[in-house]
Scaffold this motif. Structure first.
Motif, PDB file in Angstrom:
ATOM      1  N   THR A   8       8.406 -11.757  14.730  1.00 49.63           N
ATOM      2  CA  THR A   8       7.728 -10.669  14.936  1.00 49.63           C
ATOM      3  C   THR A   8       6.105 -11.147  14.968  1.00 49.63           C
ATOM      4  O   THR A   8       5.995 -12.102  14.142  1.00 49.63           O
ATOM      5  CB  THR A   8       7.534  -9.563  13.825  1.00 49.63           C
ATOM      6  OG1 THR A   8       7.276 -10.118  12.532  1.00 49.63           O
ATOM      7  CG2 THR A   8       8.931  -8.939  13.579  1.00 49.63           C
ATOM      8  N   ALA A   9       5.442 -10.718  15.796  1.00 47.28           N
ATOM      9  CA  ALA A   9       3.923 -11.032  15.819  1.00 47.28           C
ATOM     10  C   ALA A   9       2.895 -10.166  15.153  1.00 47.28           C
ATOM     11  O   ALA A   9       3.025  -9.115  15.381  1.00 47.28           O
ATOM     12  CB  ALA A   9       3.782 -11.205  17.567  1.00 47.28           C
ATOM     13  N   ALA A  10       2.489 -10.815  14.181  1.00 47.36           N
ATOM     14  CA  ALA A  10       1.652  -9.798  13.324  1.00 47.36           C
ATOM     15  C   ALA A  10       0.651 -10.761  13.009  1.00 47.36           C
ATOM     16  O   ALA A  10       0.257 -12.041  12.858  1.00 47.36           O
ATOM     17  CB  ALA A  10       2.616  -9.429  12.025  1.00 47.36           C
ATOM     18  N   GLY A  11      -0.451  -9.779  12.366  1.00 47.47           N
ATOM     19  CA  GLY A  11      -1.878 -10.504  11.748  1.00 47.47           C
ATOM     20  C   GLY A  11      -2.198  -9.615  10.859  1.00 47.47           C
ATOM     21  O   GLY A  11      -1.661  -8.746  10.419  1.00 47.47           O
ATOM     22  N   MET A  12      -3.574  -9.743  10.276  1.00 49.65           N
ATOM     23  CA  MET A  12      -4.113  -9.050   9.159  1.00 49.65           C
ATOM     24  C   MET A  12      -5.379  -8.272   9.897  1.00 49.65           C
ATOM     25  O   MET A  12      -6.011  -8.818  10.591  1.00 49.65           O
ATOM     26  CB  MET A  12      -4.564  -9.915   7.971  1.00 49.65           C
ATOM     27  CG  MET A  12      -3.238 -10.588   7.267  1.00 49.65           C
ATOM     28  SD  MET A  12      -3.880 -11.719   5.985  1.00 49.65           S
ATOM     29  CE  MET A  12      -4.632 -12.908   6.870  1.00 49.65           C
ATOM     30  N   LEU A  13      -5.417  -7.094   9.405  1.00 48.26           N
ATOM     31  CA  LEU A  13      -6.693  -6.463   9.821  1.00 48.26           C
ATOM     32  C   LEU A  13      -7.884  -6.626   8.497  1.00 48.26           C
ATOM     33  O   LEU A  13      -7.587  -6.940   7.521  1.00 48.26           O
ATOM     34  CB  LEU A  13      -6.561  -4.879   9.738  1.00 48.26           C
ATOM     35  CG  LEU A  13      -5.596  -4.558  10.931  1.00 48.26           C
ATOM     36  CD1 LEU A  13      -5.084  -3.131  10.545  1.00 48.26           C
ATOM     37  CD2 LEU A  13      -6.123  -4.661  12.328  1.00 48.26           C
ATOM     38  N   PRO A  14      -9.205  -6.419   9.019  1.00 42.89           N
ATOM     39  CA  PRO A  14     -10.287  -6.595   8.030  1.00 42.89           C
ATOM     40  C   PRO A  14     -10.182  -5.658   6.920  1.00 42.89           C
ATOM     41  O   PRO A  14     -10.438  -6.070   5.908  1.00 42.89           O
ATOM     42  CB  PRO A  14     -11.365  -6.283   8.799  1.00 42.89           C
ATOM     43  CG  PRO A  14     -10.968  -6.694  10.193  1.00 42.89           C
ATOM     44  CD  PRO A  14      -9.818  -6.288  10.364  1.00 42.89           C
ATOM     45  N   THR A  46      -7.056  -2.882   5.200  1.00 37.85           N
ATOM     46  CA  THR A  46      -5.735  -2.430   4.979  1.00 37.85           C
ATOM     47  C   THR A  46      -5.777  -1.595   3.701  1.00 37.85           C
ATOM     48  O   THR A  46      -5.447  -2.105   2.465  1.00 37.85           O
ATOM     49  CB  THR A  46      -4.636  -3.470   4.971  1.00 37.85           C
ATOM     50  OG1 THR A  46      -4.975  -4.219   5.990  1.00 37.85           O
ATOM     51  CG2 THR A  46      -3.123  -2.942   4.953  1.00 37.85           C
ATOM     52  N   GLY A  47      -5.913  -0.200   4.106  1.00 38.18           N
ATOM     53  CA  GLY A  47      -5.801   0.685   2.802  1.00 38.18           C
ATOM     54  C   GLY A  47      -7.281   0.178   1.851  1.00 38.18           C
ATOM     55  O   GLY A  47      -8.171   0.323   2.528  1.00 38.18           O
ATOM     56  N   GLN A  48      -6.899  -0.019   0.692  1.00 39.92           N
ATOM     57  CA  GLN A  48      -7.978  -0.496  -0.206  1.00 39.92           C
ATOM     58  C   GLN A  48      -8.362  -1.784  -0.077  1.00 39.92           C
ATOM     59  O   GLN A  48      -9.378  -2.113  -0.664  1.00 39.92           O
ATOM     60  CB  GLN A  48      -7.346  -0.186  -1.689  1.00 39.92           C
ATOM     61  CG  GLN A  48      -8.521   0.113  -2.521  1.00 39.92           C
ATOM     62  CD  GLN A  48      -7.778   0.485  -4.014  1.00 39.92           C
ATOM     63  OE1 GLN A  48      -6.560   1.180  -3.987  1.00 39.92           O
ATOM     64  NE2 GLN A  48      -8.549   0.487  -5.083  1.00 39.92           N
ATOM     65  N   VAL A  49      -7.492  -2.729   0.471  1.00 44.46           N
ATOM     66  CA  VAL A  49      -7.770  -4.085   0.670  1.00 44.46           C
ATOM     67  C   VAL A  49      -8.646  -4.499   1.908  1.00 44.46           C
ATOM     68  O   VAL A  49      -8.642  -4.264   2.837  1.00 44.46           O
ATOM     69  CB  VAL A  49      -6.488  -4.840   0.683  1.00 44.46           C
ATOM     70  CG1 VAL A  49      -6.788  -6.394   0.702  1.00 44.46           C
ATOM     71  CG2 VAL A  49      -5.490  -4.509  -0.424  1.00 44.46           C
TER      72      VAL A  49
END
Length: 312
Positions: free
Chosen positions: A146-152, A154-157
């Motif tokens: 899977t191609a995935a990354g992180m967002l600035p 995510t919910g409370q994080v």
């Protein structure tokens, strides 16, 4: 710029620290916060984040999680908390129990974030992920299908330093005279992320004759943004049936992932493909295992035109 952060005197015009402060300021412009919880390991990334947040006037409560996995981990956590207090933050050490079954890295992450969420209550949780972490995440997830990354966010994080490099956080700490903790696990290639960091990315840099961290991080951000957009379209997916078999593959996969998340199933390339086949290539095949434990497997089976989740 303040002359002091707590008891720490700031140097005149530290370029890397200024760079991190600008990143924090930009994040605060989009996501205002008067007080936050910072997950502080004592490493350069989270230490620099703590200092930059304080310099921008944010009230910081540092939570130093002791995973109790290495000798002296309580001392490391205590020293990180003491450094946070020197900088003008409040701090606490939280000892957690890490499940010894399965992936130690994943179990430690779950225990750490559970502790951070409990300490934060309704405050934002800031963590020190950088562009290097983003690039490593893309390669690790791509290797698993899977191609995935992180967002600035995510919910409370929140990840205010996501556009910044790991080298910048280390340089900022040096400018402030802070000595980050060097986690020995960060050089242990028994962990896949360390192997990617120490072998794969340097090899790609050599092959392309340029630093690949930035482009990989940008590709990871695009993948994360695309996934978030599809998730917003799909929303909650408590039920799933053959009516979505004719949808575009990308949208149908997000529906399956949301369906599995809703029912507590594992989401990976293998389970997505096998559950997808229950919708698009149905020929009477048996149930698909999507999680559970030694006592009972969690499975998805097709019943008529619908998918159902149960145990066996």
């Amino acid at each position: 710029m303040p002359r002091f952060l707590g008891d720490v005197e700031l140097p005149k015009d530290p370029p890397y620290f200024h760079q991190l402060r600008r990143a924090v300021r930009s994040h605060l412009h989009r996501y205002p916060a008067a007080a936050v919880v910072v997950g502080l390991s004592g490493g350069a990334d989270s230490l620099a984040l703590t200092a930059a947040a304080l310099a921008e006037g944010v009230g910081v409560h540092a939570v130093c999680v002791d995973h109790q996995l290495q000798p002296g981990s309580d001392t490391v956590a205590g020293q990180a908390a003491a450094t946070a207090c020197r900088l003008g933050a409040t701090a606490e050490v939280v000892a957690v129990h890490v499940d010894q079954h399965g992936s130690m890295e994943a179990n430690a992450r779950r225990a750490r974030y559970a502790a951070l969420h409990e300490a934060a209550a309704d405050r934002s949780i800031w963590v020190g992920h950088t562009a290097d972490d983003q690039a490593e995440t893309l390669l690790l997830r791509a290797a698993r299908g899977t191609a995935a990354g992180m967002l600035p966010v995510t919910g409370q994080v929140h990840r205010p330093l996501l556009p910044q490099s790991r080298a910048a956080t280390a340089a900022a700490c040096a400018e402030l005279g802070l000595q980050p903790w060097q986690d020995p696990q960060n050089t242990d290639e028994a962990f896949a992320r360390v192997g990617v960091r120490q072998r794969v990315i340097p090899l790609l840099t050599e092959v392309f004759d340029r630093d690949v961290t930035g482009p990989l991080a940008r590709a990871a951000q695009v993948a994360a943004e695309d996934a978030a957009a599809l998730d917003a379209i799909v929303g909650e997916q408590a039920e799933l049936g053959e009516e979505c078999a004719g949808e575009p593959d990308a949208l149908r996969r997000r529906r399956i992932a949301a369906f599995l998340h809703h029912h507590g199933g594992a989401v990976n390339a293998g389970t997505l493909a096998r559950v997808d086949a229950l919708l698009t290539d149905w020929h009477g095949q048996g149930p698909v295992a999507v999680g559970g434990n030694a006592a009972a497997r969690l499975v998805v089976r097709r019943v008529g035109a619908r998918l159902e989740v149960g145990s066996e």
